[in-house]
Design a protein around this motif. Structure first.
Motif: not given
Length: 297
Positions: A6-28
């Motif tokens: 279900e997750q694979l299908n959503r990423i492969h064909t879904g309409k939308g985008f990926i939110a990057a909430l991954d600043q870490s270490g020095g960028s925090t």
């Protein structure tokens, strides 16, 4: 280990985008400063990570952070290990929001050599991947940087990314391969041409059932990566904002058919701790709508 279909299908064909909430270490600290949280407001690293988790929790719980627009979210390791309303963050994202969770796994960049920055060694990768599986993460992300159109350097970046990517695949996760071309590079277009050749080679060598994603700088040439989207190994190609402001990133992204956003700074632009929930949610909703529209061209 089988992928969550279900997750694979959503990423492969879904309409939308990926939110990057991954600043870490020095960028925090920088991410917190942009959010209006001064370094004087936390005394140590643990307090810093609590503040950044508060920020990410506010974004994730916002009604604007909706699966109608957002397919997935990339988390930092510390965020994966923390909870939102009594659930681990990845479970909250998927079960409460319908948003697919990813994890940043790299440990930052090595020194510049041959015009590129490889990823630093990841001695604890296997244990981190096992924790990711246990925490119901779908995929991972790891970043290298290309500064110059140096064939040997670019080859080494792509080879390293795919070598690590295969270890990630063996754990039942989908790796996001991220060889970022510096948007300020004097020979960005040539770097992209060399990068595409190396990506083609590595994709051609994968076993038939291996699935990867690519996270790439918005290319100079329109629809430059369109043919790679048709490769059976490629689940999705996403674009990083790479230092562009939100408006410019959206404008550039909108020229490329099928390329969707995976923005970090451009997503959180204009959000501050001092805003009321009403102001915060309205600002986030505007940002998400604009990035979504640029992603569905």
């Amino acid at each position: 280990m089988a992928l969550n279909q279900e997750q694979l299908n959503r990423i492969h064909t879904g309409k939308g985008f990926i939110a990057a909430l991954d600043q870490s270490g020095g960028s925090t600290p920088k991410a917190l400063l942009q959010y209006g949280v001064q370094e004087s407001s936390y005394a140590n690293e643990e307090q810093m990570f609590e503040r950044v988790h508060d920020m990410r929790t506010r974004i994730i719980k916002s009604p604007a952070f909706d699966a109608k627009y957002i397919l997935g979210a990339i988390l930092f390791e510390n965020t994966m290990d923390r909870m939102i309303d009594g659930q681990f963050t990845a479970d909250y994202l998927w079960e409460r929001k319908g948003i697919v969770p990813f994890l940043k796994v790299d440990k930052g960049l090595d020194e510049l050599k041959d015009g590129v920055q490889l990823m630093k060694p990841m001695p604890d990768l296997d244990s981190l991947l096992q924790r990711a599986v246990d925490k119901h993460i779908f995929g991972t992300k790891m970043r290298s940087v290309i500064k110059e159109a140096n064939p040997a350097g670019i080859r080494s970046v792509v080879e390293q990314q795919f070598d690590v990517g295969k270890r990630i695949v063996s754990m039942g996760l989908v790796p996001i391969i991220e060889p970022e071309v510096d948007i300020y590079s004097a020979d960005k277009k040539q770097s992209e041409q060399l990068l595409k050749e190396e990506l083609r080679k590595q994709l051609a060598a994968l076993s038939s059932d291996t699935k990867v994603m690519l996270k790439l700088s918005i290319p100079t040439e329109t629809d430059f990566y369109r043919d790679l989207m048709d490769d059976p190994h490629v689940v999705r190609i996403v674009a990083l904002s790479g230092g562009y402001g939100q408006a410019e990133a959206n404008e550039k992204l909108g020229l490329h058919h099928g390329l969707i956003a995976s923005f970090s700074r451009a997503l959180s632009e204009g959000l501050t701790a001092q805003q009321s929930d009403e102001q915060f949610n309205a600002m986030l909703a505007r940002s998400i709508q604009s990035i979504y529209e640029a992603s569905i061209t």
